[in-house]
Scaffold this motif. Structure first.
Motif, short mmCIF file in Angstrom:
data_model
loop_
_atom_site.label_atom_id
_atom_site.label_comp_id
_atom_site.label_asym_id
_atom_site.label_seq_id
_atom_site.Cartn_x
_atom_site.Cartn_y
_atom_site.Cartn_z
N GLU A 40 0.80 1.10 -13.20
CA GLU A 40 1.36 0.65 -11.93
C GLU A 40 0.45 0.94 -10.73
OE1 GLU A 40 4.40 -1.12 -11.94
OE2 GLU A 40 3.77 -1.57 -9.91
N PHE A 41 -0.25 2.06 -10.76
CA PHE A 41 -1.06 2.46 -9.58
C PHE A 41 -2.56 2.47 -9.84
CE2 PHE A 41 3.11 3.55 -8.16
CZ PHE A 41 3.05 3.39 -6.79
N ARG A 56 -4.29 2.17 -5.88
CA ARG A 56 -3.37 1.21 -5.29
C ARG A 56 -2.87 1.57 -3.90
NH1 ARG A 56 2.03 -1.46 -7.87
NH2 ARG A 56 2.58 -2.70 -6.03
N ASP A 57 -2.63 2.85 -3.65
CA ASP A 57 -2.05 3.17 -2.33
C ASP A 57 -2.88 4.12 -1.49
OD1 ASP A 57 -1.45 5.59 -3.59
OD2 ASP A 57 0.64 5.63 -2.95
N ALA A 219 3.97 5.90 5.22
CA ALA A 219 4.66 5.64 3.95
C ALA A 219 3.64 5.58 2.81
CB ALA A 219 5.43 4.32 4.03
N PRO A 221 3.62 5.74 -1.23
CA PRO A 221 4.50 5.72 -2.41
C PRO A 221 4.27 6.83 -3.43
CG PRO A 221 3.85 3.49 -1.86
CD PRO A 221 3.05 4.40 -0.96
N GLY A 226 7.70 9.75 -0.62
CA GLY A 226 7.09 8.54 -0.09
C GLY A 226 6.85 8.54 1.41
N THR A 252 -8.23 -3.33 7.95
CA THR A 252 -7.32 -2.33 7.38
C THR A 252 -6.22 -3.04 6.60
OG1 THR A 252 -5.96 -2.40 9.37
CG2 THR A 252 -7.66 -0.68 9.28
N LYS A 253 -5.49 -2.25 5.81
CA LYS A 253 -4.35 -2.78 5.06
C LYS A 253 -3.03 -2.17 5.56
CE LYS A 253 -6.94 -2.44 0.92
NZ LYS A 253 -6.95 -2.17 -0.52
N TYR A 254 -3.12 -1.08 6.29
CA TYR A 254 -1.91 -0.39 6.77
C TYR A 254 -1.97 -0.20 8.30
CZ TYR A 254 2.01 2.90 6.81
OH TYR A 254 3.22 3.53 7.05
N ASP B 12 6.76 0.85 -14.99
CA ASP B 12 5.71 1.80 -15.35
C ASP B 12 5.49 2.93 -14.35
OD1 ASP B 12 5.24 0.40 -17.69
OD2 ASP B 12 3.85 -0.98 -16.70
N ALA B 13 6.43 3.07 -13.41
CA ALA B 13 6.34 4.17 -12.45
C ALA B 13 7.77 4.55 -12.06
CB ALA B 13 5.52 3.78 -11.23
N PHE B 193 6.35 -3.12 -1.01
CA PHE B 193 5.28 -2.56 -1.84
C PHE B 193 5.34 -3.12 -3.26
CE2 PHE B 193 3.22 0.57 -4.53
CZ PHE B 193 2.03 0.74 -3.85
N SER B 225 9.31 3.18 -4.20
CA SER B 225 8.22 3.32 -3.23
C SER B 225 8.62 4.16 -2.02
CB SER B 225 7.65 1.98 -2.75
OG SER B 225 8.39 1.46 -1.64
N GLY B 226 9.91 4.36 -1.81
CA GLY B 226 10.37 5.16 -0.67
C GLY B 226 10.35 4.41 0.66
N PHE B 227 9.99 3.13 0.63
CA PHE B 227 9.74 2.38 1.87
C PHE B 227 10.48 1.05 1.75
CE2 PHE B 227 6.20 0.51 4.70
CZ PHE B 227 6.67 1.13 5.84
N PRO B 267 3.43 -2.08 9.16
CA PRO B 267 2.08 -1.91 8.64
C PRO B 267 1.45 -3.29 8.39
CG PRO B 267 3.63 -0.53 7.44
CD PRO B 267 4.44 -1.43 8.31
N LYS B 268 0.13 -3.32 8.43
CA LYS B 268 -0.61 -4.57 8.27
C LYS B 268 -0.17 -5.37 7.03
CE LYS B 268 -4.29 -7.19 9.35
NZ LYS B 268 -4.50 -8.00 8.16
N PHE B 269 -0.02 -4.69 5.88
CA PHE B 269 0.29 -5.43 4.65
C PHE B 269 1.68 -6.05 4.70
CE2 PHE B 269 3.19 -3.09 1.72
CZ PHE B 269 3.36 -1.91 2.42
N ASP B 272 1.40 -9.11 6.98
CA ASP B 272 0.75 -10.19 6.24
C ASP B 272 1.74 -10.90 5.31
OD1 ASP B 272 -1.61 -9.65 7.50
OD2 ASP B 272 -2.50 -8.55 5.83
#
Lengths: 275, 275
Positions: A40-41, A56-57, A219, A221, A226, A252-254, B12-13, B193, B225-227, B267-269, B272
């Motif tokens: 997953e990650f 992944r995070d 945030a 995960p 989280g 950036t992604k976040y 898987d998580a 997420f 993910s907590g978010f 957040p950016k993601f 998007d």
């Protein structure tokens, strides 16, 4: 046979990750190191059973611990990262063209070596000519450098065992001395959900040393709950009030400029912890 | 023997919780229901293997799904909660003195019965004289009531199986008709997420129906993910721009007036995903 990583930080509410492949396990001079590939990650660095970063995070943590102080300082030229041997913070720091030199001071050389080998997308910037990797004790390094860094990022493991000395008032006084006259310090400071006492103590310790102390949340995960806190101590510039209208754009992604301000707005229970 | 609940939403998580005691397990007409007491999060409601709410962190979800729309509407008198049989949203809704009537429309009467029995701190307000509990299909209820509610809260399970009809354009059109002329709708809309496609689809569907559509985030440790995201559809009032300076103070553990605005800064993601 299914292999799972069960993370042991919170005794009675653990995250578990299905493992695709174990890439390396090693007893270093300081800790048990593992890099595993999960479904997953993706690949993750695990120290003493605690997940430090995952492909992944990882961007959330590395963007927020770097861009908040670097966009708060008007002209950061020299940056020190204490810990952070995976190189993720250095990668984000070096996205700022004002930075002339970024020093990584990591106590465990094996972390750097194995992350270079198995986590290249995180560790890539450690080869940058502006980056200097120093393997040694962060407390000693900070003590021996005065009035030198515009930003100091404490990218440590949790405040138990090896990294304990990187949290608390006496280290923050050394950090203060190591910073230039308008320098900024930031540290990862755990989750207020599970560890409110740690968050409070660290905030109070920083607040006793720095004229401006602020806490923000992000945030993440794969970190317990989280929901993770970072504490900023600043000699002059306020990260919550800084004018970002003329700062450069960075991929950036976040992180975003709007989020730079909004992340300091805390839920009631976090406000109550640091009040 | 150690008993653990392993939550099966993300294959898987998985989060795992050590169980102190299983209070009830039951196959209802609609789903598998369990209420278990855990060491870390206290008692929790589990439907079809998915954690719905826990005594320790339920306040985040229930405060944010209620106070954001109720403080955005200038004078909410009639409120409908679709789903939400645990009663947590109703409890927060009834903290607003303007509310004259709060209808809970829950399809599964067993959820209400068992939550009243085992989760009294969450379900307490279901006995309030201003609350009317209706056991039945939310889609049918909304279809049969036109121009009636100032706020509609869709507090559903995930958009797979039983609750699927509570997500998507055709239901949102019915919601629009069920709202008064300046009414506001809100729904829990999963985590960006793990489920970016769901977040995008639901946002686009709401956006096609409502003049004002906004998405905000909250940190909920027991959700994947907590978010977690919430989507607001509004006929007139903008939850991100509303003036909160004269609103009353309400006892909360997560929501604050400052956070009411800041939680919409994404957040950016996430930006998007819904762009």
């Amino acid at each position: 046979m299914d292999m799972w990583l069960k993370e042991g930080q919170i005794a009675d509410a653990a995250m578990t990750y299905k493992i695709k492949e174990t890439l390396v396990t090693k007893k270093t001079e300081f800790q048990d190191l593992a890099i595993v590939d999960t479904y997953e990650f993706g690949r993750m660095l695990v120290l003493d059973g605690i997940i430090q970063t995952t492909v992944r995070d990882e961007h959330v943590y590395h963007e927020m611990i770097s861009h908040i102080p670097l966009f708060t300082h008007p002209n950061p030229k020299k940056v020190l990262v204490v810990g952070g041997g995976d190189g993720g913070a250095i990668r984000e720091v070096l996205k700022h063209p004002s930075v002339e030199k970024a020093v990584l001071c990591e106590i465990d050389g094996d972390v750097v070596t194995e992350c270079k080998k198995f986590l290249p997308e995180i560790s890539c910037a450690l080869e940058d000519p502006r980056c200097e990797v120093f393997i040694g004790d962060g407390i000693k390094y900070v003590h021996e450098h005065k009035n030198e860094f515009d930003v100091i990022i404490v990218d440590s493991t949790d405040p138990f065992g090896a990294a304990e000395g990187l949290f608390g008032g006496s280290f923050y006084k050394e950090i203060y001395e190591c910073l230039t006259e308008d320098g900024i310090f930031i540290a990862q400071t755990e989750t207020p959900f599970y560890l409110p006492d740690v968050v409070k103590r660290v905030y109070d310790d920083a607040n006793a040393v720095f004229p401006v102390t602020r806490l923000f949340m992000a945030a993440i995960p794969t970190y317990p709950s989280g929901f993770w806190s970072f504490t900023v101590g600043s000699k002059k510039h306020d990260p919550k009030a800084v004018d970002l209208s003329n700062t450069i754009d960075i991929a950036t992604k976040y992180y975003t400029k709007e989020l730079h301000k909004a992340c300091f707005v805390l839920p009631k229970f976090v406000e109550d912890i640091i009040r």
